[in-house]
Design a protein around this motif. Structure first.
Motif, PDB file in Angstrom:
ATOM      1  N   LYS A   1      19.501  37.825  25.829  1.00  0.00           N
ATOM      2  CA  LYS A   1      18.997  39.166  25.519  1.00  0.00           C
ATOM      3  C   LYS A   1      19.491  40.171  26.559  1.00  0.00           C
ATOM      4  CE  LYS A   1      14.770  37.541  23.228  1.00  0.00           C
ATOM      5  NZ  LYS A   1      13.279  37.613  23.226  1.00  0.00           N
ATOM      6  N   ILE A   2      20.785  40.337  26.646  1.00  0.00           N
ATOM      7  CA  ILE A   2      21.346  41.309  27.581  1.00  0.00           C
ATOM      8  C   ILE A   2      21.013  42.716  27.096  1.00  0.00           C
ATOM      9  CG2 ILE A   2      23.487  42.273  28.534  1.00  0.00           C
ATOM     10  CD1 ILE A   2      24.686  39.483  28.385  1.00  0.00           C
ATOM     11  N   PRO A   3      20.367  43.541  27.922  1.00  0.00           N
ATOM     12  CA  PRO A   3      20.017  44.903  27.487  1.00  0.00           C
ATOM     13  C   PRO A   3      21.255  45.699  27.087  1.00  0.00           C
ATOM     14  CG  PRO A   3      18.904  44.337  29.537  1.00  0.00           C
ATOM     15  CD  PRO A   3      19.928  43.264  29.297  1.00  0.00           C
ATOM     16  N   GLY A   4      21.167  46.405  25.987  1.00  0.00           N
ATOM     17  CA  GLY A   4      22.310  47.169  25.500  1.00  0.00           C
ATOM     18  C   GLY A   4      22.746  48.269  26.449  1.00  0.00           C
ATOM     19  N   ARG A   5      21.808  48.768  27.229  1.00  0.00           N
ATOM     20  CA  ARG A   5      22.133  49.849  28.156  1.00  0.00           C
ATOM     21  C   ARG A   5      22.469  49.344  29.559  1.00  0.00           C
ATOM     22  NH1 ARG A   5      17.789  54.299  28.337  1.00  0.00           N
ATOM     23  NH2 ARG A   5      16.360  52.513  28.342  1.00  0.00           N
ATOM     24  N   ALA A   6      22.614  48.050  29.696  1.00  0.00           N
ATOM     25  CA  ALA A   6      22.953  47.474  31.002  1.00  0.00           C
ATOM     26  C   ALA A   6      24.466  47.591  31.227  1.00  0.00           C
ATOM     27  CB  ALA A   6      22.509  46.025  31.084  1.00  0.00           C
ATOM     28  N   VAL A   7      24.876  48.793  31.558  1.00  0.00           N
ATOM     29  CA  VAL A   7      26.299  49.092  31.760  1.00  0.00           C
ATOM     30  C   VAL A   7      26.426  49.939  33.019  1.00  0.00           C
ATOM     31  CG1 VAL A   7      28.340  50.237  30.815  1.00  0.00           C
ATOM     32  CG2 VAL A   7      26.763  49.037  29.287  1.00  0.00           C
ATOM     33  N   VAL A   8      27.463  49.701  33.800  1.00  0.00           N
ATOM     34  CA  VAL A   8      27.781  50.578  34.928  1.00  0.00           C
ATOM     35  C   VAL A   8      29.169  51.158  34.696  1.00  0.00           C
ATOM     36  CG1 VAL A   8      26.316  49.390  36.597  1.00  0.00           C
ATOM     37  CG2 VAL A   8      28.696  48.674  36.336  1.00  0.00           C
ATOM     38  N   ARG A   9      29.387  52.309  35.263  1.00  0.00           N
ATOM     39  CA  ARG A   9      30.669  52.985  35.081  1.00  0.00           C
ATOM     40  C   ARG A   9      31.768  52.259  35.855  1.00  0.00           C
ATOM     41  NH1 ARG A   9      32.345  59.208  36.818  1.00  0.00           N
ATOM     42  NH2 ARG A   9      34.502  59.041  36.059  1.00  0.00           N
ATOM     43  N   SER A  10      32.941  52.190  35.272  1.00  0.00           N
ATOM     44  CA  SER A  10      34.105  51.660  35.983  1.00  0.00           C
ATOM     45  C   SER A  10      35.100  52.795  36.214  1.00  0.00           C
ATOM     46  CB  SER A  10      34.775  50.526  35.205  1.00  0.00           C
ATOM     47  OG  SER A  10      35.306  50.997  33.976  1.00  0.00           O
ATOM     48  N   TYR A  11      35.871  52.688  37.288  1.00  0.00           N
ATOM     49  CA  TYR A  11      36.828  53.717  37.686  1.00  0.00           C
ATOM     50  C   TYR A  11      38.225  53.105  37.769  1.00  0.00           C
ATOM     51  CZ  TYR A  11      32.628  56.194  39.363  1.00  0.00           C
ATOM     52  OH  TYR A  11      31.402  56.806  39.475  1.00  0.00           O
ATOM     53  N   PRO A  12      39.231  53.754  37.192  1.00  0.00           N
ATOM     54  CA  PRO A  12      40.600  53.258  37.352  1.00  0.00           C
ATOM     55  C   PRO A  12      41.022  53.291  38.827  1.00  0.00           C
ATOM     56  CG  PRO A  12      40.458  54.817  35.530  1.00  0.00           C
ATOM     57  CD  PRO A  12      39.158  54.903  36.274  1.00  0.00           C
ATOM     58  N   VAL A  13      41.650  52.221  39.294  1.00  0.00           N
ATOM     59  CA  VAL A  13      42.162  52.135  40.663  1.00  0.00           C
ATOM     60  C   VAL A  13      43.548  51.502  40.642  1.00  0.00           C
ATOM     61  CG1 VAL A  13      40.111  52.204  42.136  1.00  0.00           C
ATOM     62  CG2 VAL A  13      40.660  50.113  40.901  1.00  0.00           C
ATOM     63  N   VAL A  14      44.432  52.009  41.510  1.00  0.00           N
ATOM     64  CA  VAL A  14      45.832  51.570  41.532  1.00  0.00           C
ATOM     65  C   VAL A  14      46.303  51.488  42.979  1.00  0.00           C
ATOM     66  CG1 VAL A  14      48.213  52.160  40.895  1.00  0.00           C
ATOM     67  CG2 VAL A  14      46.334  52.637  39.300  1.00  0.00           C
ATOM     68  N   ASP A  15      47.010  50.409  43.314  1.00  0.00           N
ATOM     69  CA  ASP A  15      47.668  50.298  44.616  1.00  0.00           C
ATOM     70  C   ASP A  15      49.051  50.925  44.532  1.00  0.00           C
ATOM     71  OD1 ASP A  15      45.964  48.656  46.457  1.00  0.00           O
ATOM     72  OD2 ASP A  15      46.103  47.209  44.816  1.00  0.00           O
ATOM     73  N   ARG A  16      49.334  51.842  45.457  1.00  0.00           N
ATOM     74  CA  ARG A  16      50.670  52.429  45.527  1.00  0.00           C
ATOM     75  C   ARG A  16      50.877  53.083  46.894  1.00  0.00           C
ATOM     76  NH1 ARG A  16      52.760  55.426  40.254  1.00  0.00           N
ATOM     77  NH2 ARG A  16      52.263  53.316  39.558  1.00  0.00           N
ATOM     78  N   TYR A  17      52.058  52.925  47.460  1.00  0.00           N
ATOM     79  CA  TYR A  17      52.428  53.524  48.751  1.00  0.00           C
ATOM     80  C   TYR A  17      51.514  53.046  49.890  1.00  0.00           C
ATOM     81  CZ  TYR A  17      54.640  56.848  45.495  1.00  0.00           C
ATOM     82  OH  TYR A  17      55.361  57.428  44.474  1.00  0.00           O
ATOM     83  N   ARG A  18      51.088  51.783  49.830  1.00  0.00           N
ATOM     84  CA  ARG A  18      50.193  51.210  50.843  1.00  0.00           C
ATOM     85  C   ARG A  18      48.775  51.753  50.743  1.00  0.00           C
ATOM     86  NH1 ARG A  18      51.701  52.190  56.466  1.00  0.00           N
ATOM     87  NH2 ARG A  18      52.598  54.173  55.817  1.00  0.00           N
ATOM     88  N   LEU A  19      48.503  52.563  49.725  1.00  0.00           N
ATOM     89  CA  LEU A  19      47.207  53.195  49.545  1.00  0.00           C
ATOM     90  C   LEU A  19      46.568  52.726  48.245  1.00  0.00           C
ATOM     91  CD1 LEU A  19      48.354  56.812  50.457  1.00  0.00           C
ATOM     92  CD2 LEU A  19      46.843  55.401  51.878  1.00  0.00           C
ATOM     93  N   LEU A  20      45.234  52.744  48.218  1.00  0.00           N
ATOM     94  CA  LEU A  20      44.501  52.496  46.984  1.00  0.00           C
ATOM     95  C   LEU A  20      44.033  53.835  46.443  1.00  0.00           C
ATOM     96  CD1 LEU A  20      43.361  50.283  45.089  1.00  0.00           C
ATOM     97  CD2 LEU A  20      41.193  50.527  46.334  1.00  0.00           C
ATOM     98  N   TRP A  21      44.412  54.132  45.194  1.00  0.00           N
ATOM     99  CA  TRP A  21      44.084  55.400  44.560  1.00  0.00           C
ATOM    100  C   TRP A  21      42.991  55.190  43.518  1.00  0.00           C
ATOM    101  CZ3 TRP A  21      47.120  59.848  45.736  1.00  0.00           C
ATOM    102  CH2 TRP A  21      48.223  59.601  46.558  1.00  0.00           C
ATOM    103  N   ILE A  22      42.084  56.154  43.418  1.00  0.00           N
ATOM    104  CA  ILE A  22      40.990  56.077  42.448  1.00  0.00           C
ATOM    105  C   ILE A  22      40.962  57.351  41.605  1.00  0.00           C
ATOM    106  CG2 ILE A  22      39.296  57.012  44.105  1.00  0.00           C
ATOM    107  CD1 ILE A  22      37.243  55.073  42.758  1.00  0.00           C
ATOM    108  N   TRP A  23      40.671  57.155  40.306  1.00  0.00           N
ATOM    109  CA  TRP A  23      40.559  58.265  39.348  1.00  0.00           C
ATOM    110  C   TRP A  23      39.080  58.495  39.091  1.00  0.00           C
ATOM    111  CZ3 TRP A  23      44.209  61.355  36.935  1.00  0.00           C
ATOM    112  CH2 TRP A  23      43.785  62.101  35.833  1.00  0.00           C
ATOM    113  N   MET A  24      38.601  59.701  39.384  1.00  0.00           N
ATOM    114  CA  MET A  24      37.170  59.991  39.340  1.00  0.00           C
ATOM    115  C   MET A  24      36.710  60.606  38.022  1.00  0.00           C
ATOM    116  SD  MET A  24      36.104  58.862  42.222  1.00  0.00           S
ATOM    117  CE  MET A  24      34.444  59.521  42.182  1.00  0.00           C
ATOM    118  N   GLY A  25      37.640  60.938  37.144  1.00  0.00           N
ATOM    119  CA  GLY A  25      37.291  61.613  35.899  1.00  0.00           C
ATOM    120  C   GLY A  25      37.290  60.699  34.695  1.00  0.00           C
TER     121      GLY A  25
END
Length: 348
Positions: free
Chosen positions: A88-112
């Motif tokens: 019985k997993i609650p239907g609203r049991a969800v958390v937001r995920s954010y796109p993330v990418v490794d590039r140029y020795r850095l980890l980039w995140i998309w907030m939108g």
């Protein structure tokens, strides 16, 4: 206040491992970790049950288990297990995920909007893989100020004459006129300074003797990425239309501002030069000099943030603020357009 549909630097790639790391970007609490295959994951750092941070839970395989009642979430933020109520997993049991990418020795995140996250729009680092260019290790500073004060500072070539006397200052940095130009990706404030000695920071790095023609190129790109280019060339060989001389020295400082919240920012940087690609000693010396200068900036910016937030009398602008004001104006327009589009989409 923030442009959400944009890539921000979350941190150095090397600093994220198979552990749950709590971060705050643009006022949002996020947990970042790596899958078993090494690829990065970023999730909202709050279990939907009682909002205990998931970063206080457990990493199990590629999923995150809440440390309160065991709700478990996969890399997309979907709940895949609810031990206290099997099947019985609650239907609203969800958390937001954010796109993330490794590039140029850095980890980039998309907030939108994740649907708009295109890795090809990550800010390009020219010559990053060019074996003839050297780079510094770089660094990170947390600064107790709004990110826009750092943006202003990085669009102000004049402040070096007073703040960085022993590093980036030099003849002409206090009174030579500035050129301001808007581009598709932001604003450039620049000037050529002719027939003057190199600044202290670059005096031992240039590959020629005597005075120089010097370019200060201060560029700020949306959402908050600074590209500061320093060009030193023998006197008589510089200028806007001059062809590069074989002794021309170029150093580019890449500066990435990530807002933490209204009063705190994280500042990442590294430098890229067209000489000495394998000289570790030069890289270490340049990095140490840059860190010293950025610490000088931090002292000023923390005080500026405090002074402007609690000012008792009106502040004024100077001519040197033209580039920063232009950037802020166009950034606000982008933020307003983004907000209007989100409102329209929600109404449909």
């Amino acid at each position: 206040m923030y442009l959400k549909n944009a890539w921000y630097v979350a941190g150095w790639s090397k600093d994220f491992e198979r552990t749950l790391k709590a971060e705050t970007f643009l006022g949002e609490e996020i947990v970042i970790y790596r899958r078993e295959d090494g690829s990065p994951v970023a999730l909202e750092d709050a279990c939907p049950h009682r909002k205990l941070p998931l970063s206080k839970g457990n990493l199990k395989g590629d999923t995150v288990e809440c440390g309160y009642h065991g709700l478990t979430f996969d890399c997309s933020g979907t709940c895949v297990s609810a031990p206290t109520q099997p099947g019985k997993i609650p239907g609203r049991a969800v958390v937001r995920s954010y796109p993330v990418v490794d590039r140029y020795r850095l980890l980039w995140i998309w907030m939108g909007d994740p649907a708009l996250a295109d890795p090809d729009t990550i800010f390009p680092i020219e010559n990053f893989d060019n074996p003839e260019w050297g780079y510094t290790e770089g660094g990170v500073l947390d600064i107790e100020c709004n990110y826009l004060w750092i943006v202003d500072n990085l669009l102000d070539p004049s402040h070096v004459a007073w703040v960085h006397v022993t590093s980036f200052a030099g003849a002409g940095t206090d009174d030579q006129p500035l050129d301001v130009a808007r581009t598709e990706r932001g604003v450039i404030v620049s000037r050529w300074i002719y027939d003057r000695p190199p600044s202290p920071y670059y005096a031992d790095l240039v590959r020629f003797e005597g005075t120089c023609d010097r370019l200060q190129h201060y560029e700020m790109c949306f959402p908050a990425i600074g590209l500061n280019k320093s060009v030193y060339t023998p006197t008589g060989t510089g200028g806007p239309d001059a062809a590069p001389d074989d002794k021309t020295y170029i150093n580019i400082s890449y500066n990435f501002m990530t807002p933490i919240d209204e009063d705190h920012s994280r500042y990442f940087w590294f430098q890229h030069r067209n000489t000495d690609p394998r000289d570790k000693a030069i890289s270490e010396k340049m990095n140490a000099g840059a860190r010293m200068a950025f610490e000088e900036d931090r002292t000023v910016l923390v005080a500026v943030h405090k002074g402007m937030k609690h000012k008792q009398t009106p502040n004024i602008d100077l001519g040197l603020d033209a580039g920063a004001k232009l950037f802020r104006l166009h950034l606000k327009r982008l933020i307003d357009q983004e907000a209007a589009a989100a409102t329209a989409a929600a109404a449909q």
